[in-house]
Scaffold this motif. Structure first.
Motif, PDB file in Angstrom:
ATOM      1  N   ASP A 108      37.602  43.753  32.884  1.00 52.51           N
ATOM      2  CA  ASP A 108      36.698  42.746  32.939  1.00 52.51           C
ATOM      3  C   ASP A 108      36.025  42.558  31.469  1.00 52.51           C
ATOM      4  N   GLY A 111      38.053  40.802  29.117  1.00 53.35           N
ATOM      5  CA  GLY A 111      38.526  39.437  29.332  1.00 53.35           C
ATOM      6  C   GLY A 111      39.522  39.110  30.475  1.00 53.35           C
ATOM      7  N   TRP A 112      39.788  40.216  31.271  1.00 50.34           N
ATOM      8  CA  TRP A 112      40.797  40.159  32.154  1.00 50.34           C
ATOM      9  C   TRP A 112      40.113  39.744  33.587  1.00 50.34           C
ATOM     10  N   LYS A 148      41.735  35.359  33.276  1.00 51.60           N
ATOM     11  CA  LYS A 148      40.607  34.657  34.073  1.00 51.60           C
ATOM     12  C   LYS A 148      40.872  33.147  33.779  1.00 51.60           C
TER      13      LYS A 148
END
Length: 175
Positions: A108, A111-112, A148
């Protein structure tokens, strides 16, 4: 961590194998009694997701492909590997779960989009066979990982009241 949320819809982007290796190395620093490293992770991409979908369908007595593994470009199977009788099995499983949670936070932060999926079929023979599980190993679930979406909803109303979940140890009554 305060802004982390599970994203049940992700895009087709995913971290590379090398990016994943670096994050797994960091996630593996969780508390681990006797440093047993009672866990392993299985990277599932491409057609391997279809094979998993078939195994899940088989475990439910159905033909075809269960579609949920196709909802993310990368699935990471979280496997608890009970390695010692000197450390309780639950403690070894907790270490494996800790690695999965730490990895989800790291993904997270990188950036995932991530969400953890479980289900009764995590204990099914067909699913265990598809993952090549050995004696003493069992599947805790999968981290679904992807990009995302641009229009992810902001985190709302999800704050946790820490005081509600934290207490002091009760004092025994004096005789």
């Amino acid at each position: 961590m305060r802004a982390r949320r599970s994203l049940s819809k992700v895009t087709d982007a995913a971290p590379t194998h090398d990016e994943l290796v670096e994050l797994v190395s960091a996630a593996g620093r969780v508390a681990d009694h006797k440093e047993l490293r009672p866990w392993r992770l299985i990277e599932i991409r491409g057609d391997d997701r279809i094979a998993l979908g078939r195994a899940i369908a088989k475990s439910e007595g159905k033909k075809g492909v269960y579609s949920k593994p196709l909802r993310a470009p990368l699935l990471i199977a979280v496997v608890a590997s009970v390695r010692s009788k000197k450390v309780d099995a639950w403690e070894q499983e907790a270490t494996a779960a800790g690695v999965a949670h730490a990895l989800s936070l790291l993904l997270d932060e990188a950036g995932w989009g991530v969400f953890w999926r479980t289900g009764d079929y995590t204990r099914a023979k067909a699913v265990a066979k598809a993952h090549g599980l050995e004696k003493g190993e069992h599947l805790l679930g999968w981290l679904y990982v992807g990009g995302k979406p641009e229009r992810s909803r902001p985190l709302r109303g999800k704050t946790i009241d820490g005081a509600r979940h934290l207490s002091r140890m009760p004092r025994g009554k004096k005789d």
